[in-house]
Design an enzyme around this catalytic site. Sequence first.
Site, PDB file in Angstrom:
ATOM      1  N   ASN A  73      42.808  57.759  15.468  1.00  0.00           N
ATOM      2  CA  ASN A  73      41.876  57.063  14.073  1.00  0.00           C
ATOM      3  C   ASN A  73      42.650  57.482  13.151  1.00  0.00           C
ATOM      4  O   ASN A  73      42.252  57.672  11.743  1.00  0.00           O
ATOM      5  CB  ASN A  73      40.344  57.777  14.328  1.00  0.00           C
ATOM      6  CG  ASN A  73      40.073  56.983  15.444  1.00  0.00           C
ATOM      7  OD1 ASN A  73      39.314  58.327  16.180  1.00  0.00           O
ATOM      8  ND2 ASN A  73      40.326  55.474  15.283  1.00  0.00           N
ATOM      9  N   ARG A  92      33.669  62.415   9.919  1.00  0.00           N
ATOM     10  CA  ARG A  92      35.447  62.276   9.925  1.00  0.00           C
ATOM     11  C   ARG A  92      36.137  62.603   8.917  1.00  0.00           C
ATOM     12  O   ARG A  92      36.929  62.289   9.048  1.00  0.00           O
ATOM     13  CB  ARG A  92      35.426  61.315  11.191  1.00  0.00           C
ATOM     14  CG  ARG A  92      34.702  61.496  12.491  1.00  0.00           C
ATOM     15  CD  ARG A  92      35.538  60.364  13.088  1.00  0.00           C
ATOM     16  NE  ARG A  92      36.913  60.864  13.439  1.00  0.00           N
ATOM     17  CZ  ARG A  92      37.724  60.338  14.422  1.00  0.00           C
ATOM     18  NH1 ARG A  92      37.010  59.495  15.589  1.00  0.00           N
ATOM     19  NH2 ARG A  92      38.822  61.176  15.313  1.00  0.00           N
ATOM     20  N   HIS A 168      34.792  51.465  19.057  1.00  0.00           N
ATOM     21  CA  HIS A 168      36.346  50.731  19.131  1.00  0.00           C
ATOM     22  C   HIS A 168      36.674  50.243  19.524  1.00  0.00           C
ATOM     23  O   HIS A 168      37.002  50.043  20.504  1.00  0.00           O
ATOM     24  CB  HIS A 168      37.059  52.288  18.577  1.00  0.00           C
ATOM     25  CG  HIS A 168      36.866  52.942  16.895  1.00  0.00           C
ATOM     26  ND1 HIS A 168      37.088  54.442  17.902  1.00  0.00           N
ATOM     27  CD2 HIS A 168      36.969  53.047  15.581  1.00  0.00           C
ATOM     28  CE1 HIS A 168      36.887  55.302  16.458  1.00  0.00           C
ATOM     29  NE2 HIS A 168      36.799  54.075  15.605  1.00  0.00           N
ATOM     30  N   ASP A 170      39.488  50.141  20.368  1.00  0.00           N
ATOM     31  CA  ASP A 170      40.872  50.549  21.501  1.00  0.00           C
ATOM     32  C   ASP A 170      40.115  51.322  22.590  1.00  0.00           C
ATOM     33  O   ASP A 170      40.601  51.708  23.746  1.00  0.00           O
ATOM     34  CB  ASP A 170      41.352  51.535  20.808  1.00  0.00           C
ATOM     35  CG  ASP A 170      41.704  52.530  20.596  1.00  0.00           C
ATOM     36  OD1 ASP A 170      39.350  53.575  20.841  1.00  0.00           O
ATOM     37  OD2 ASP A 170      41.866  53.952  20.518  1.00  0.00           O
ATOM     38  N   ALA A 256      32.632  63.506  24.229  1.00  0.00           N
ATOM     39  CA  ALA A 256      33.286  63.346  22.746  1.00  0.00           C
ATOM     40  C   ALA A 256      32.901  61.809  22.609  1.00  0.00           C
ATOM     41  O   ALA A 256      33.099  60.818  21.310  1.00  0.00           O
ATOM     42  CB  ALA A 256      33.747  64.296  21.736  1.00  0.00           C
ATOM     43  N   CYS A 262      43.197  57.356  22.424  1.00  0.00           N
ATOM     44  CA  CYS A 262      42.127  57.637  21.059  1.00  0.00           C
ATOM     45  C   CYS A 262      43.199  59.407  21.112  1.00  0.00           C
ATOM     46  O   CYS A 262      43.423  59.619  19.825  1.00  0.00           O
ATOM     47  CB  CYS A 262      40.400  58.154  21.652  1.00  0.00           C
ATOM     48  SG  CYS A 262      39.816  57.202  21.943  1.00  0.00           S
TER      49      CYS A 262
END
Lengths: 273, 407
Positions: A73, A92, A168, A170, A256, A262
């Site tokens: 990310n 984030r 996400h 992915d 998480a 990720c």
Amino acid sequence: MTLAWGRRFLMCPPLHFEVAYEINPWMQAEVRVDRDQAHEQWNSLVATLTEAGAEVEILEPAPDVPDLVFTANAGVVSGTRYIPSRFRHPERRLETPFHVAHFEAAGYEVTELPEGLDHEGAGDALPFAGTLISGYRWRSDIEAAAALASLTGASTRSVELVDQRLYHFDLTFCPLDDRRAICAPLGWDSYGQRVIGDLVPEPLCLENDEALLFCANSVVVDQTVVMPACPPRVGNQLEAWGFDVVVVDVSEFLKAGGGPRCLTLALDVVLGG
Amino acid sequence: MREELNRRETVVLEGHIVDSLILPKVLDLILEAGAEYEVVELDMGRTTLDPSLAHIRVFTADDDAMEALLEQLHVHGANRLHDEDASMAVADQDGVLPVGFYSTTNLPTGVRIDGVWVPVDNPEMDCAIVVGPDGARTAPMHHVRTGDKVVVGGKGVRVQPLPQAPAGSAFEFMASDVSSEKPKALLVAKVAEQMRAARQTGGRVLTVAGPAVVHTGGSRHLARLVRDGWIDVLFAGNGLATHDVESNVLGTSLGVSVAHGAPTEGGHSNHVRVINEIRRHGSIAQAVDAGYLRGGVMYECIQRDVPFVLAGSVRDDGPLPDTITDVVEAADAMRALVPGVTVALMLATTLHAIATGNMLPAGVVTFCVDINQAVVTKLADRGSHQAMGIVTDVGPFLGDLAEELGA
């Protein structure tokens, strides 16, 4: 033909990793992370990738930004250009200065997305056979895809993500080579399913329970597919196509809501050309 | 377009919207929401690298439905096109608008101020929009005062078209061309229907009448309509009132016997004699109080407290003391009586009909009755598109209308 990218990754050691807040359905702030275990799992992932022939570069860990380990990310990389993410959640956004500092120091040309557009980097944008496919809704704005297209010269497609558990792109899509990809239609609306259906000649479509095991959040290094889990049906198909499957334990990171993909950011991607 | 979808907004959608099926998705979402669309512009990218651009006009039933739909479309990158506040300039001279002022139509209009669409009060064509602490309103040029904030340019201004007419409605009826060939009884019935509807819904009926109403023997029917409460506001000139008084006091209109149609001896001066007498009384109302005027349109207006404006002109005899000779003042007096009007009858008058047409919001159902087709056409040409023309002799028309309404 094997993937043109996926031999050089950016990763961040889980020195400060924890579940400190809840920004996806997998996160439970009361759940403790076993940091030793996390270290062991992360080291094992690095070893697996290296063994498969990839290089791993390190993003320096930093306190108070526990999700910095999820380097996918950090942004979108194309050649020597780096486009930092603009995170939807304030928790984030604190990561961005660390990302930018790293890429600047590494000599990348840093280009910002237009103001007001959220996009969470390779987590929501994966290249497949010359097209950049970008997910939108939970974390990224659809308009950001158009911005990425004009910044990188890549042809893009946008796919709406409809299942919060697959927040996400992915988590729903993993390019295997330029004809095949692991697909989790559970995460896409019907239009998105048609878009991917038109793009991918040979999809490996995951059942819903397989998708929720994060099977699509895998890392591909040449013929090796590094997966967080691999049900026999999926493994058989991958092996029939000639891939070697390696399952790695990333259970601490799943707390998480993150898997092997990720934890990595491919640095050898060249878009639009 | 379904007629209940009155709210309109244009959204812009840009990017790889064709290959990503975002365009069909957005269009499907609009239909699924019970709304409709019209693609007003589509610029397709030439290659897979070029972004495409679509302008889509979206129609919903109301503001709430529009806001909910726009919020939904925003997720897919479709955003309101002119999402900007209106620009304003301050008037630096009384009665003079800033250069580039927004010139209004007679359609319902909204102006965006601090991100909020504010409706503009009293839609009227050829005015400016003045924004104050209480909202936005139309203002004719001469009303503008130094320091007024006036909308300039078209940014942040939106105009709503009139709703499409359901089949068989008065609006559909009005949309038809001016014609002298239509069956009169049907036309009269339609006018009566609109007047009844106005009465039922608390709307006001405005009548604009020319002196031909008296010459053609229609004034007694118009007087009946006033007496029976069908007319709520009257606009006319010095002439209508003069000949109405003349016919009721002396039995002539411009000296011609209303009953027998024959000129009377010395009749050519009748109208100036009655004007003189009304002037002696001080006003039409005082002449009624004194028993000088005992019938007619003006008498009924006084008796029933129906407000009227007599606007003067350069050719007026007298004039009557009630006639407002300053045209700007007269127009303002008319303007003050327009709010609440839902039906307007323009009866055998050209200038007063046009002046009134200019003041009426587009939603007012307007009938223009004249023996001369050119009057009706002229009204429409000047922007009062809502006017329905009825080409006929106004006297018999009023008789039929009064009959139809049981007046």
